[in-house]
Scaffold this motif. Structure first.
Motif, PDB file in Angstrom:
ATOM      1  N   GLU A 220       0.824  -1.211   0.000  1.00  0.00           N
ATOM      2  CA  GLU A 220       0.000   0.000   0.000  1.00  0.00           C
ATOM      3  C   GLU A 220       0.856   1.259   0.000  1.00  0.00           C
ATOM      4  O   GLU A 220       0.508   2.266  -0.616  1.00  0.00           O
ATOM      5  CB  GLU A 220      -0.935   0.008   1.219  1.00  0.00           C
ATOM      6  N   ILE A 221       1.981   1.216   0.695  1.00  0.00           N
ATOM      7  CA  ILE A 221       2.876   2.368   0.751  1.00  0.00           C
ATOM      8  C   ILE A 221       3.628   2.510  -0.568  1.00  0.00           C
ATOM      9  O   ILE A 221       3.762   3.607  -1.115  1.00  0.00           O
ATOM     10  CB  ILE A 221       3.876   2.222   1.910  1.00  0.00           C
ATOM     11  N   ALA A 222       4.095   1.396  -1.095  1.00  0.00           N
ATOM     12  CA  ALA A 222       4.872   1.422  -2.338  1.00  0.00           C
ATOM     13  C   ALA A 222       4.058   1.967  -3.501  1.00  0.00           C
ATOM     14  O   ALA A 222       4.592   2.673  -4.366  1.00  0.00           O
ATOM     15  CB  ALA A 222       5.390   0.022  -2.658  1.00  0.00           C
ATOM     16  N   ASP A 223       2.771   1.648  -3.554  1.00  0.00           N
ATOM     17  CA  ASP A 223       1.932   2.155  -4.639  1.00  0.00           C
ATOM     18  C   ASP A 223       1.880   3.677  -4.639  1.00  0.00           C
ATOM     19  O   ASP A 223       1.958   4.319  -5.692  1.00  0.00           O
ATOM     20  CB  ASP A 223       0.513   1.590  -4.515  1.00  0.00           C
ATOM     21  N   VAL A 224       1.739   4.261  -3.457  1.00  0.00           N
ATOM     22  CA  VAL A 224       1.672   5.724  -3.361  1.00  0.00           C
ATOM     23  C   VAL A 224       3.027   6.346  -3.673  1.00  0.00           C
ATOM     24  O   VAL A 224       3.110   7.384  -4.335  1.00  0.00           O
ATOM     25  CB  VAL A 224       1.178   6.149  -1.963  1.00  0.00           C
ATOM     26  N   CYS A 225       4.099   5.713  -3.228  1.00  0.00           N
ATOM     27  CA  CYS A 225       5.437   6.224  -3.530  1.00  0.00           C
ATOM     28  C   CYS A 225       5.694   6.219  -5.033  1.00  0.00           C
ATOM     29  O   CYS A 225       6.274   7.173  -5.575  1.00  0.00           O
ATOM     30  CB  CYS A 225       6.491   5.397  -2.806  1.00  0.00           C
ATOM     31  N   SER A 226       5.273   5.169  -5.714  1.00  0.00           N
ATOM     32  CA  SER A 226       5.441   5.117  -7.166  1.00  0.00           C
ATOM     33  C   SER A 226       4.716   6.279  -7.831  1.00  0.00           C
ATOM     34  O   SER A 226       5.241   6.914  -8.752  1.00  0.00           O
ATOM     35  CB  SER A 226       4.902   3.784  -7.708  1.00  0.00           C
ATOM     36  N   PHE A 227       3.513   6.554  -7.379  1.00  0.00           N
ATOM     37  CA  PHE A 227       2.756   7.681  -7.915  1.00  0.00           C
ATOM     38  C   PHE A 227       3.484   9.002  -7.689  1.00  0.00           C
ATOM     39  O   PHE A 227       3.640   9.814  -8.614  1.00  0.00           O
ATOM     40  CB  PHE A 227       1.370   7.724  -7.267  1.00  0.00           C
ATOM     41  N   LEU A 228       3.966   9.233  -6.461  1.00  0.00           N
ATOM     42  CA  LEU A 228       4.595  10.514  -6.143  1.00  0.00           C
ATOM     43  C   LEU A 228       5.887  10.735  -6.928  1.00  0.00           C
ATOM     44  O   LEU A 228       6.264  11.890  -7.179  1.00  0.00           O
ATOM     45  CB  LEU A 228       4.867  10.605  -4.644  1.00  0.00           C
ATOM     46  N   LEU A 229       6.565   9.668  -7.321  1.00  0.00           N
ATOM     47  CA  LEU A 229       7.788   9.808  -8.107  1.00  0.00           C
ATOM     48  C   LEU A 229       7.525   9.882  -9.611  1.00  0.00           C
ATOM     49  O   LEU A 229       8.451  10.134 -10.382  1.00  0.00           O
ATOM     50  CB  LEU A 229       8.740   8.645  -7.817  1.00  0.00           C
ATOM     51  N   SER A 230       6.289   9.702 -10.003  1.00  0.00           N
ATOM     52  CA  SER A 230       5.955   9.668 -11.419  1.00  0.00           C
ATOM     53  C   SER A 230       5.484  11.022 -11.928  1.00  0.00           C
ATOM     54  O   SER A 230       5.193  11.943 -11.153  1.00  0.00           O
ATOM     55  CB  SER A 230       4.852   8.631 -11.662  1.00  0.00           C
ATOM     56  N   GLU A 231       5.361  11.125 -13.243  1.00  0.00           N
ATOM     57  CA  GLU A 231       4.854  12.348 -13.857  1.00  0.00           C
ATOM     58  C   GLU A 231       3.380  12.561 -13.571  1.00  0.00           C
ATOM     59  O   GLU A 231       2.861  13.659 -13.763  1.00  0.00           O
ATOM     60  CB  GLU A 231       5.100  12.311 -15.365  1.00  0.00           C
TER      61      GLU A 231
END
Length: 255
Positions: A220-231
């Protein structure tokens, strides 16, 4: 794949939340560079993240080691698009007056000063790539936590740094955000829960503090981190993003 072609450095990426993030970034198309001081955990990650990814043994609390790691990243990959400052320690479980100076220094060196080190030695590369920075904070940096004064204080500092850095680097096109979980089922938390007098009650408590009714895993945390690092998060900066199942709305207590 929302991170296709990005080179992402993550500290403390060989276990727990960091491991889940590293694997998620790779799945989303990134080249991942893990910096961790745990050689055993790094060895395990080698099988999970073969080339073109990189695993570097370094202590982010030590500036010289971070400086060398950044040089290695640029030599091996030619660029750096994101820094995820994830390495951290949660001990000691004590009020402030019982915390030793050595314990205080360790928490602040790893949780706070490491961000100084990665920023100092990585900012030029991020300026070239118009990249971003993500800090792993904690909900306790906002609401506090009993018997964890040094840890809560360090995460409060992470939140303040995130906002200040977002302002400093916005003109360079560099976004700076933080992710703030409440409880997360990592191996460390599992071990801690088994050491408590009432293990079943502790697990129930960790579920109940989250308004959505369960203590999450690392995905659940990794999904949000991926979003925040993306365009997809290109217009988000200075955000302390709670990934907490609503725990910030008020911790519940067992009857």
């Amino acid at each position: 794949m929302i991170l296709q072609g990005k080179v992402i450095m993550i500290s403390g990426g060989a276990s727990g939340i960091g491991q889940a993030c590293a694997l998620a970034y790779a799945q989303e198309g990134a080249i991942v560079v893990i910096i961790d001081k745990d050689t055993t955990a790094l060895h395990t990650m080698q099988a999970l993240l073969p080339g073109p990814h990189s695993l570097l043994q370094a202590d982010v609390a030590k500036g010289a080691e971070v400086e060398q790691a950044m040089k290695t990243i640029l030599q091996n990959h030619g660029r750096l698009d994101a820094i995820h400052n994830n390495a951290g320690v949660a001990q000691p479980s004590k009020p402030l007056h019982e915390t030793t100076e050595e314990e205080w220094e360790l928490v602040m060196q790893v949780n706070v000063k490491s961000i100084y080190h990665t920023t100092r030695y990585g900012i030029a590369a991020l300026r070239d790539s118009r990249g971003c920075i993500l800090n792993t904070s904690s909900l306790v940096g906002e609401i506090g936590q009993d018997n964890h004064a040094a840890y809560a204080g360090s995460k409060g500092a992470v939140n303040a740094l995130t906002k200040a850095m977002a302002l400093d680097y916005a003109s360079w096109g560099i976004r700076v955000n933080a992710v703030a979980p409440a409880g997360v089922w990592t191996p460390m938390l599992r071990q801690w829960s088994t050491e408590q007098p009432n293990t079943a009650q502790i697990e129930q408590y960790l579920d109940q503090i989250h308004a959505l009714g369960y203590c999450p895993g690392t995905a659940e945390i990794a999904d949000v981190c991926s979003f925040l690092l993306s365009e997809k998060a290109r217009f988000i900066t200075g955000c302390i993003m709670p990934v907490s199942g609503g725990a910030e709305l008020g911790y519940k207590h067992l009857a």
